[in-house]
Write an enzyme that holds these catalytic residues in place. Structure first.
Site, mmCIF file in Angstrom:
data_model
loop_
_atom_site.group_PDB
_atom_site.id
_atom_site.type_symbol
_atom_site.label_atom_id
_atom_site.label_comp_id
_atom_site.label_asym_id
_atom_site.label_seq_id
_atom_site.Cartn_x
_atom_site.Cartn_y
_atom_site.Cartn_z
ATOM 1 N N SER A 21 36.594 49.756 -51.796
ATOM 2 C CA SER A 21 35.360 50.667 -51.657
ATOM 3 C C SER A 21 35.054 50.931 -50.124
ATOM 4 O O SER A 21 35.209 50.135 -49.166
ATOM 5 C CB SER A 21 34.319 50.015 -52.498
ATOM 6 O OG SER A 21 33.054 50.538 -52.115
ATOM 7 N N ILE A 60 33.946 51.417 -46.413
ATOM 8 C CA ILE A 60 34.806 51.182 -45.387
ATOM 9 C C ILE A 60 36.212 50.473 -45.389
ATOM 10 O O ILE A 60 37.082 50.935 -44.788
ATOM 11 C CB ILE A 60 34.052 50.069 -44.245
ATOM 12 C CG1 ILE A 60 32.798 50.879 -43.970
ATOM 13 C CG2 ILE A 60 34.947 49.658 -43.091
ATOM 14 C CD1 ILE A 60 31.547 49.977 -43.300
ATOM 15 N N TYR A 111 22.447 37.432 -44.637
ATOM 16 C CA TYR A 111 23.196 38.131 -44.432
ATOM 17 C C TYR A 111 23.574 38.581 -42.585
ATOM 18 O O TYR A 111 24.730 38.103 -42.153
ATOM 19 C CB TYR A 111 23.334 39.558 -44.986
ATOM 20 C CG TYR A 111 24.117 40.558 -44.605
ATOM 21 C CD1 TYR A 111 25.454 40.806 -45.115
ATOM 22 C CD2 TYR A 111 23.722 41.698 -43.779
ATOM 23 C CE1 TYR A 111 26.331 41.837 -44.723
ATOM 24 C CE2 TYR A 111 24.317 42.803 -43.106
ATOM 25 C CZ TYR A 111 25.646 42.949 -43.724
ATOM 26 O OH TYR A 111 26.488 44.051 -43.383
ATOM 27 N N THR A 131 27.658 53.619 -47.985
ATOM 28 C CA THR A 131 28.539 52.766 -49.068
ATOM 29 C C THR A 131 27.444 52.519 -50.084
ATOM 30 O O THR A 131 26.361 51.928 -50.061
ATOM 31 C CB THR A 131 29.233 51.667 -48.222
ATOM 32 O OG1 THR A 131 28.070 50.802 -47.792
ATOM 33 C CG2 THR A 131 30.023 52.387 -47.194
#
Ligand SMILES: NC(=O)c1ccc[n+]([C@@H]2O[C@H](COP(=O)([O-])OP(=O)(O)OC[C@H]3O[C@@H](n4cnc5c(N)ncnc54)[C@H](OP(=O)(O)O)[C@@H]3O)[C@@H](O)[C@H]2O)c1
Length: 349
Positions: A79, A81, A231, A264
Site C-alpha cells: 500500500s 509509499i 507515533y 495514503t
C-alpha cells in the site's frame, strides 16, 4: 509545632503546585511552539507543491540505474509509499521481497507490480510487524533461505487510536514502529553485510520533529494515550536508532527519511480531519516514495555519510530551531540498551 508542620506541608504543596503549573505552562507553551513551527514548515516543505519545487533540483540520471541482481526487502509494500517504492524498484529490475501482514492485499499488489513492470522477481512474505517473536523468526528463516539481501526498507508503520498490546504484552504501535524494525534490522545485518553495497532505509516522519526522545514510557502505559504523539515519538526513536546503528555497523549505509505529507490510507484513516482539509495539497504515493527509492538505488545517496535524515533527496536537520528536542548521548544509549534488552527477551530459540 504541629501547626507549623501543617503549614509547612501546605507551603510545600503550594510550592509544588506552583512548580507543577509552571512546568505544565512551559511544556504546553513548548508543545504549542513546536506544533506551530512544524505546521508552518509542513505547509512550505511537505506538500505536493513543495515536492514539485524541490524536484526541480533533482538529478534525473540518479534514478536511471539497473537493479537486476540486487534484492530489496520492503515492509508494508502492499500500500501507499511502500507499494510505490516496490513498483519503482521492480521497474529497474530489482528483486523485491514484499513483507506484508495481509495475504490478499499483498498478492493483489504483487500482481499489479508484476503486470506493470514485467518483473517476475517479486515475492510475498506474510508477517505482522507487531508480533514481536514472529519478526525474529521470520528474519532467521529468511537468512536460511536467501543468500543475499542488498537493501532493507523499513516502511511499515502504524498509528493507533487507542492503546492495545500484542501477545507479548508490548504496546502494539511500539512493537511495530520501533521494536519490530530493530529486530528485523539487527537480525538481517549479517546477511546485509555479506551482500554488495548494503543499505538500510527507514521511513520515519517529519512528525517526529515535535518530539524530544523519551525513554521512560516506551510502552505508553502512563498518562493519557495520544496515538498521534505516541507515533511521533516512535518516529523520533527511529531517527535515533538509525544514527546509532550507523555508528556500530559501518559496512552498511543507513538512512532515515520523511516522505512529506502523502495521500495514503494511513493518513485517511488515522487523521481524517487533516486528510480532508489537506487533500488537494497531499503528495502522491510516488512522490512520497521518491526519496526512499533514491536512497535505495542511487550512487549519489551513498556518497553522503551513513545515519542521516533526508527529505526530498537532501540531508536535513532532525530538529526544529529553538524546539529543545536534542537528546544527550546518554539518553540515546539508554534507548538502544532498552530496545536491545527487549529484543533479547523475545529472541527465537
Ligand atoms: N502518508 C504520509 O503522509 C506519511 C508521512 C510521514 C511518514 N509516513 C510513513 O510512511 C510509511 C508508510 O505509510 P503510508 O502512508 O504509505 O500508509 P499506508 O498506505 O497505509 O501503508 C502502510 C503499510 O504498512 C503496513 N503495516 C502497518 N502495520 C503493519 C504491521 N503491524 N505489520 C506489517 N505491515 C504493517 C500496512 O499494511 P496494511 O495494508 O495491511 O494495513 C501498509 O502496507 C509509514 O511508516 C508511515 O509512518 C507516511
Amino acid at each position: 509545632m504541629a501547626r507549623s508542620c501543617t503549614w509547612s506541608v501546605f507551603r510545600v504543596k503550594d510550592e509544588q503546585r506552583a512548580e507543577l503549573s509552571a512546568t505544565d505552562f512551559r511544556s504546553d507553551t513548548m508543545s504549542l511552539y513546536r506544533n506551530s513551527a512544524w505546521f508552518l514548515k509542513g505547509m512550505t516543505e511537505f506538500t505536493r507543491s513543495a515536492f514539485l519545487t524541490a524536484s526541480k533540483l533533482f538529478v534525473e540520471k540518479d534514478l536511471e540505474v539497473a537493479m537486476a541482481g540486487r534484492s530489496f526487502m520492503i515492509t508494508g509494500a502492499n500500500s501507499g509509499i511502500g507499494r510505490a517504492t516496490a513498483m519503482a524498484i521492480a521497474k529497474r529490475g530489482g528483486t523485491i521481497h514484499m513483507v506484508c501482514r495481509n495475504k490478499d492485499k499483498a498478492e493483489e499488489a504483487r500482481a499489479d507490480i508484476v503486470k506493470e513492470t514485467g518483473n517476475k522477481e517479486v515475492y510475498v512474505h506474510i508477517l505482522d510487524m507487531s508480533e514481536t517473536k514472529k519478526v525474529g523468526e521470520f528474519a532467521e528463516g529468511f537468512k536460511r533461505k536467501y543468500k543475499a539481501l542488498n537493501v532493507l526498507i523499513n516502511n511499515a508503520g502504524s498509528i493507533m487510536s487507542q492503546r492495545d498490546v500484542n501477545a507479548e504484552g508490548l504496546e502494539k504501535s511500539f512493537a511495530t514502529n520501533v521494536l519490530g524494525i530493530y529486530i528485523l534490522t539487527k537480525s538481517l545485518i549479517p546477511l546485509l553485510e555479506k551482500s554488495a553495497d548494503p543499505r538500510v532505509i527507514t521511513v520515519s516522519s517529519g512528525g517526529m520533529l515535535v518530539q524530544k526522545l523519551r525513554t521512560g514510557n516506551l510502552q505508553s502505559d502512563r498518562g493519557r494515550y495520544d496515538g498521534t504523539m505516541v507515533y511521533a515519538q516512535h518516529k523520533r526513536q527511529q531517527v535515533v536508532m538509525t544514527e546509532q546503528l550507523a555508528k556500530t555497523h559501518t559496512n552498511i549505509h543507513f538512512s532515515v527519511m520523511h516522505p512529506g505529507w502523502v495521500d495514503t490510507p494511513a493518513v485517511a484513516n488515522a487523521m481524517p480531519d487533516f486528510h480532508r482539509s489537506m487533500k488537494d495539497s497531499l503528495r502522491t504515493p510516488e512522490q512520497g516514495a521518491d526519496t526512499a527509492v533514491w536512497l535505495a538505488v542511487s550512487e549519489a545517496a551513498i556518497t553522503n555519510p551513513s545515519g542521516r535524515f533526508y527529505q526530498d533527496r537532501k540531508m536535513v536537520s532532525t530538529h526544529l530551531p529553538l524546539a529543545w528536542t536534542h537528546s544527550s548521548p546518554l539518553e540515546e544509549q539508554e534507548l538502544m540498551s532498552l530496545i536491545e534488552d527487549l529484543a533479547k527477551t523475545f529472541q527465537p530459540h
